[in-house]
Design a protein around this motif. Structure first.
Motif, PDB file in Angstrom:
ATOM      1  N   TRP A 250       0.804  -1.215   0.000  1.00 51.77           N
ATOM      2  CA  TRP A 250       0.000   0.000   0.000  1.00 51.77           C
ATOM      3  C   TRP A 250       0.843   1.274   0.000  1.00 51.77           C
ATOM      4  O   TRP A 250       0.298   2.372  -0.013  1.00 51.77           O
ATOM      5  N   ASP A 251       2.163   1.141  -0.005  1.00 50.21           N
ATOM      6  CA  ASP A 251       3.011   2.326  -0.107  1.00 50.21           C
ATOM      7  C   ASP A 251       2.945   2.936  -1.515  1.00 50.21           C
ATOM      8  O   ASP A 251       3.105   4.139  -1.687  1.00 50.21           O
TER       9      ASP A 251
ATOM     10  N   ASP B 116       1.245   7.169  15.265  1.00 57.64           N
ATOM     11  CA  ASP B 116       2.544   7.781  15.533  1.00 57.64           C
ATOM     12  C   ASP B 116       2.536   9.298  15.326  1.00 57.64           C
ATOM     13  O   ASP B 116       3.425  10.000  15.802  1.00 57.64           O
ATOM     14  N   SER B 117       1.538   9.816  14.611  1.00 56.98           N
ATOM     15  CA  SER B 117       1.473  11.253  14.340  1.00 56.98           C
ATOM     16  C   SER B 117       0.840  12.025  15.488  1.00 56.98           C
ATOM     17  O   SER B 117       0.795  13.256  15.463  1.00 56.98           O
TER      18      SER B 117
ATOM     19  N   SER C 226       3.278   3.518   4.460  1.00 57.88           N
ATOM     20  CA  SER C 226       4.236   4.609   4.593  1.00 57.88           C
ATOM     21  C   SER C 226       4.011   5.604   3.468  1.00 57.88           C
ATOM     22  O   SER C 226       3.685   5.224   2.335  1.00 57.88           O
ATOM     23  N   ILE C 227       4.181   6.877   3.766  1.00 60.46           N
ATOM     24  CA  ILE C 227       4.050   7.915   2.750  1.00 60.46           C
ATOM     25  C   ILE C 227       5.397   8.061   2.042  1.00 60.46           C
ATOM     26  O   ILE C 227       6.390   8.436   2.661  1.00 60.46           O
ATOM     27  N   ILE C 228       5.435   7.726   0.774  1.00 61.64           N
ATOM     28  CA  ILE C 228       6.653   7.883  -0.011  1.00 61.64           C
ATOM     29  C   ILE C 228       6.881   9.370  -0.248  1.00 61.64           C
ATOM     30  O   ILE C 228       6.087  10.042  -0.900  1.00 61.64           O
TER      31      ILE C 228
ATOM     32  N   LYS D 117       3.405   8.163   8.160  1.00 60.50           N
ATOM     33  CA  LYS D 117       2.665   6.916   7.960  1.00 60.50           C
ATOM     34  C   LYS D 117       1.168   7.185   8.073  1.00 60.50           C
ATOM     35  O   LYS D 117       0.735   8.116   8.741  1.00 60.50           O
ATOM     36  N   GLU D 118       0.416   6.323   7.444  1.00 63.88           N
ATOM     37  CA  GLU D 118      -1.048   6.407   7.478  1.00 63.88           C
ATOM     38  C   GLU D 118      -1.632   5.029   7.726  1.00 63.88           C
ATOM     39  O   GLU D 118      -0.929   4.013   7.652  1.00 63.88           O
TER      40      GLU D 118
END
Length: 424
Positions: free
Chosen positions: A15-16, A373-374, A401-403, A416-417
């Motif tokens: 899903w990244d 984590d945010s 993870s947000i690339i 991250k989401e």
């Protein structure tokens, strides 16, 4: 309910999405905080079938709606930001026109090029384009039958006097002169209503690179005026946008669009803020099969302020821009309030209660939300609690993870989401 087979497939995906999936849509206008088209296209395939309605209550620039239309679904997009509405309407209109006749978008792009060239050369638009002027009429007629609101009605809503005084704080006087000349030229009935909306989207898209504030879009959001002015080649910026956007539309693959096999409206766009407590003025008569969205993240982005130059183009005053920002759920400007994250989470749930009323009894919900984590875990937690009270169990939760190379908000703490999927 998701089948066990589809659930297993979703759990094994990466899903990244570090690479763009060929055939999916791309944004035609810069906008912060957009998610990659691979997320909605995957969820749409898994949670709906062709002809069903996909609902995005925080539509942004229309990524979910584009992927729904591209894959033969109907789409309903709700968005509070007028710039987001304009971008989404234009992008979805181009995809719908391509589904009707592949050459139509390119002809519209060429009509705009011809008018820009005439501006550059200070000449009249050549007679040769008269043979193509039936295309704007065909475009408007087709979109009037398939889109709500119609192009003419949507254009009237954008018909406000440009706030030149505010734009002059950001853009060199010589560049402003070129913008004035081109906007006058493109305000032409020969382009049709949708053609004029396409022209407006083009000008909006290039205002930021045309400005003299070159440090970052954050400086524009923070209202930091440029210290010195530099003339920009506005016409070249427009021509480059046309080439890039035409390339995007050509590469977007249409998979048996519903307009080919069904009559009536297939795309609805509502300019609406869920905090107002009123129902959207525009809504489908059929319930949605799936809700797919990424709500705004608390304290992350001021979507409204990031688009202030485009809002000036649409005729908004500085006070109106501030008012729009005040209504924005989770706006970054609210992050200094002690209750900002709680307010954001509560606003999401209050809005979701309204949004759920538009869903079918066997529908699904899919949210792209900030990772714990945010420090924004209260949002996903409140959504889960609310849906559980409505007997909508969480089917799965996926981390991604947000690339950073594909992110529009790499300066935030969100790296991250999570993707949560619920079912009635």
């Amino acid at each position: 309910m998701i089948s066990a087979r589809i659930k297993r497939q979703l759990e094994t995906l990466d899903w990244d999405f570090s690479e763009h999936l060929q055939g999916t849509s791309k944004a035609i206008h810069w906008y912060p905080g957009t998610f990659p088209s691979e997320i909605p296209t995957t969820l749409i395939q898994a949670l709906s079938v062709k002809g069903e309605l996909v609902f995005d209550p925080y539509g942004g620039v229309g990524t979910t709606a584009l992927e729904a239309l591209r894959q033969g679904r109907k789409a309903w997009l709700v968005e509070a930001n007028p710039v987001g509405c304009l971008i989404a309407y234009t992008a979805c209109g181009l995809i719908l026109l391509k589904s009707q006749e592949e050459s139509i978008p390119s002809i519209l792009f060429e009509l705009l090029r011809t008018k820009i060239t005439a501006c550059i050369n200070s000449s009249e638009v050549p007679d040769r384009i008269a043979t193509d002027e039936h295309i704007p009429k065909i475009s408007d007629r087709f979109l009037t039958q398939t889109v709500e609101p119609s192009p003419a009605r949507f254009l009237r809503a954008q018909n406000r006097e440009i706030n030149w005084k505010s734009l002059e704080n950001w853009i060199a006087r010589e560049t402003i002169t070129d913008i004035r000349k081109l906007t006058d030229t493109l305000n032409s009935k020969s382009l049709g209503s949708f053609g004029q909306l396409l022209a407006l989207t083009m000008i909006s898209a290039v205002l930021r690179p045309a400005s003299s504030q070159t440090q970052s879009w954050g400086h524009i959001a923070d209202n930091v005026w440029p210290k010195k002015f530099e003339k920009k080649d506005f016409y070249k910026l427009c021509l480059n946008w046309l080439s890039r956007t035409e390339g995007i539309i050509k590469k977007t693959v249409i998979d048996n669009h519903p307009g080919k096999s069904q009559s009536g409206i297939v795309f609805w766009l509502s300019s609406h803020c869920w905090q107002k407590g009123k129902k959207p003025r525009v809504s489908p008569s059929v319930p949605a099969s799936v809700l797919i969205t990424s709500p705004p993240y608390a304290g992350a982005i001021d979507y409204t302020l990031s688009q202030r130059l485009s809002l000036y183009l649409l005729g908004y005053t500085e006070e109106e821009v501030k008012k729009l920002c005040g209504l924005e759920i989770g706006a970054r400007r609210k992050r200094f309030l002690a209750t900002s994250k709680n307010d954001w989470a509560n606003d999401l749930v209050e809005a979701l209660e309204q949004q759920a009323s538009y869903m079918s009894e066997d529908g699904s919900f899919a949210f792209v939300l900030p990772h714990k984590d945010s420090g924004r875990e209260i949002g996903p937690s409140n959504i889960e609690e609310f849906l559980d009270s409505k007997n909508c169990p969480k089917i799965m939760e996926i981390e991604r993870s947000i690339i950073q190379g594909r992110a529009r908000q790499s300066w935030t703490s969100i790296k991250k989401e999570i993707i949560q999927i619920y079912s009635y």
